[in-house]
Design a protein around this motif. Structure first.
Motif, PDB file in Angstrom:
ATOM      1  N   ALA A 274     113.211  56.378  41.371  1.00 17.94           N
ATOM      2  CA  ALA A 274     113.950  57.573  41.783  1.00 17.94           C
ATOM      3  C   ALA A 274     114.882  58.057  40.680  1.00 17.94           C
ATOM      4  O   ALA A 274     115.206  59.242  40.609  1.00 17.94           O
TER       5      ALA A 274
ATOM      6  N   ILE B  44     112.932  60.577  38.709  1.00 10.74           N
ATOM      7  CA  ILE B  44     112.723  61.806  39.476  1.00 10.74           C
ATOM      8  C   ILE B  44     114.016  62.606  39.575  1.00 10.74           C
ATOM      9  O   ILE B  44     114.028  63.827  39.403  1.00 10.74           O
ATOM     10  N   THR B  45     115.107  61.910  39.822  1.00  8.89           N
ATOM     11  CA  THR B  45     116.399  62.573  39.962  1.00  8.89           C
ATOM     12  C   THR B  45     116.792  63.305  38.688  1.00  8.89           C
ATOM     13  O   THR B  45     117.328  64.416  38.731  1.00  8.89           O
TER      14      THR B  45
ATOM     15  N   SER C 186     114.200  63.935  45.103  1.00 13.09           N
ATOM     16  CA  SER C 186     114.338  62.524  45.479  1.00 13.09           C
ATOM     17  C   SER C 186     114.716  62.380  46.944  1.00 13.09           C
ATOM     18  O   SER C 186     114.252  61.475  47.644  1.00 13.09           O
TER      19      SER C 186
ATOM     20  N   SER D 192     115.181  55.693  47.520  1.00 18.07           N
ATOM     21  CA  SER D 192     115.160  57.021  46.913  1.00 18.07           C
ATOM     22  C   SER D 192     116.350  57.862  47.370  1.00 18.07           C
ATOM     23  O   SER D 192     117.017  58.514  46.555  1.00 18.07           O
TER      24      SER D 192
ATOM     25  N   SER E  18     119.943  59.216  45.143  1.00 15.41           N
ATOM     26  CA  SER E  18     120.181  60.633  44.859  1.00 15.41           C
ATOM     27  C   SER E  18     121.339  61.251  45.640  1.00 15.41           C
ATOM     28  O   SER E  18     122.065  62.100  45.107  1.00 15.41           O
TER      29      SER E  18
END
Length: 493
Positions: free
Chosen positions: A101, A104-105, A113, A150, A154
């Motif tokens: 994550a 992705i973040t 996320s 996840s 975030s």
């Protein structure tokens, strides 16, 4: 949380901005990401105390605890590594998920996320609700863990970046409030669903779909943070969002500082490698120690094993669920500070006097049971005012942008590692250490109090991008930042 250095609220820059209705609603929606974590924490312990659930998936444990009153040691009634794996497997999955994550973040934004976390949690909830065998149950738990990892990576970052710095603490604590609300709802549902013969546990597990849908749908209505937009080179859109969030037309000073911080962050090619450099030593220590100590308070033992714990010390099934519900209510409504260490010692004494080392108390008197519940509620209240919210708030606001995603992933990962360890070994520790288990946690509460007092500086009122000031002026940590440019002067008290 106070440390050796207190930075006044006027230290560094004081960016203009208002606490607008838009910001408040945005933070409320984002904070609902904590519901999935809280609901799972609360639901797990209740479900594993339900006879129908144990009969289907853990018959050996059911047979053992059914004969508990004929046993000489009630401390060991639920001692099963397979049973604890049901609870703890989720946290290993969350650990792995939080690491992915991080990428992705940083590359795709905080909202992506959050949506991914909600989707994974929803699928896991469906599998658990319809589980036919242990394998299906564990796979569902792993998916729940991927979702929690996840979201937990975030959501705190999102809240810290959206909130005006003067209100960041209160708005970020909404995440912990959502966790406690999730726990309370889970405790409440467990109490009523346990009365449904045969399939009440399916409702408890399956309704986890509801908080997942809340964060999924809510995330689509959230704006991306200006920090994230700048990080991905959407400068014009970032300024528009910053103006919208701050409720004023002139945000040039804060916007320019965000760009400066982003440009500096882009020079860091590998945030995971850079976080071990000397200048980030304070951040790395806090990223590891704060979540570690948060779990060593023993709070999660109370949360996800509360029904099991209460049932072990003599409560009947429904009484144990009701006691867990009471602690959940206290956790949500706690507004006063409690002295955690003293209360842990008293809980250990109360249980030890009644059970001794044999673990066979006979019939637990009502007055004694009430005292134990009250003491545990006091401990829960103290946690809800201190390590509960601040264990998530402080890490989310102390990391510079260039290592923020990686550092937050470390925080979540360490949190999940220790949650997994404690969840996995709790019933064995209770069996072998007996009431000494509470003394074990009390010792660490004393240690963590000293750690925070001497090593964590005050961060209240300091803008995130100016946070370097508190480290540069800390009597211990400043030696690690001597080679960095001198920050603006801060006021020490």
């Amino acid at each position: 949380m106070a440390g050796g250095v207190i930075v006044s609220a006027t230290a560094g820059k004081d960016y203009p901005g208002n606490l607008t209705l838009h910001v408040f609603i945005t933070c409320v929606i984002a904070a609902t990401g904590g519901l999935i974590f809280g609901y799972d924490l609360g639901i797990s312990g209740g479900v594993i105390s339900m006879d129908d659930f144990l009969k289907k998936f853990f018959p050996a444990v059911y047979r053992k605890q059914s004969l508990v009153h004929q046993s000489v040691n009630q401390y060991c009634a639920f001692d099963s590594q397979i049973l604890t794996l049901f609870t703890s497997s989720l946290y290993l999955a969350a650990l792995v998920s939080s690491i992915f994550a991080s990428y992705i973040t940083r590359k795709l934004g905080r909202r992506v996320s959050m949506v991914a976390g909600g989707v994974l949690f929803a699928v896991g909830a469906i599998l658990n609700g319809f589980a036919q065998n242990l394998a299906m149950l564990i796979i569902g738990r792993l998916l729940l863990g991927f979702g929690i990892g996840s979201a937990n990576q975030s959501v705190p970052i999102y809240l810290s970046e959206v909130a005006p710095h003067r209100y960041r603490g209160g708005l970020n604590m909404m995440f912990q409030l959502s966790i406690t609300i999730g726990i309370l709802v889970a405790d409440l549902l467990n109490y009523f669903f346990a009365k449904i013969d045969g399939w009440g546990w399916r409702l408890s597990l399956g309704i986890a779909l509801v908080p997942a849908l809340i964060i999924i749908i809510g995330s689509f209505f959230l704006p991306e943070t200006p920090n994230s937009l700048i990080e991905r080179d959407h400068h014009e859109k970032a300024k528009e969002k910053l103006i919208e969030l701050r409720g004023i037309p002139n945000v040039d000073e804060e916007f320019n500082d965000l760009i400066t911080a982003s440009e500096a962050a882009k020079l860091v090619k590998n945030s995971w490698r850079n976080i071990i450099e000397r200048q980030y030593r304070p951040h790395l220590v806090m990223a590891i120690c704060i979540p570690m100590f948060q779990q060593l308070t023993g709070m999660n033992v109370i949360v996800f094993y509360a029904p099991v714990l209460f049932r072990t010390i003599g409560f009947k099934n429904q009484a144990s669920l009701m006691s867990a519900l009471i602690t959940g209510i206290i956790n949500s409504l706690a507004t006063v500070v409690s002295i955690l260490t003293v209360d842990k010692l008293v809980v250990a004494l109360a249980i030890g006097l009644k059970f001794g080392v044999s673990g066979n108390p006979g019939d637990l008197p009502t007055w004694y049971a009430v005292i134990v519940v009250i003491l545990i509620c006091i401990f829960v209240a103290g946690y809800a005012w201190s390590w509960g919210p601040l264990g998530w708030l402080v890490p989310s606001e102390i990391f510079p942008l260039e290592i923020r995603s990686a550092a937050q992933s470390i925080t979540v990962s360490v949190n999940m590692i220790f949650t997994f360890i404690i969840a996995q070994v709790f019933t064995a520790m209770l069996c072998h250490m007996k009431f000494g288990l509470f003394l074990f946690f009390a010792f660490f509460i004393m240690v963590m109090g000293l750690f925070i007092y001497y090593l964590l500086p005050e961060t209240k009122g300091v803008p995130i991008e100016e946070m370097i000031t508190v480290w540069k002026n800390h009597p211990y940590w400043r030696k690690y930042l001597d080679d960095l440019p001198s920050p603006k002067k801060v006021e020490l008290v």
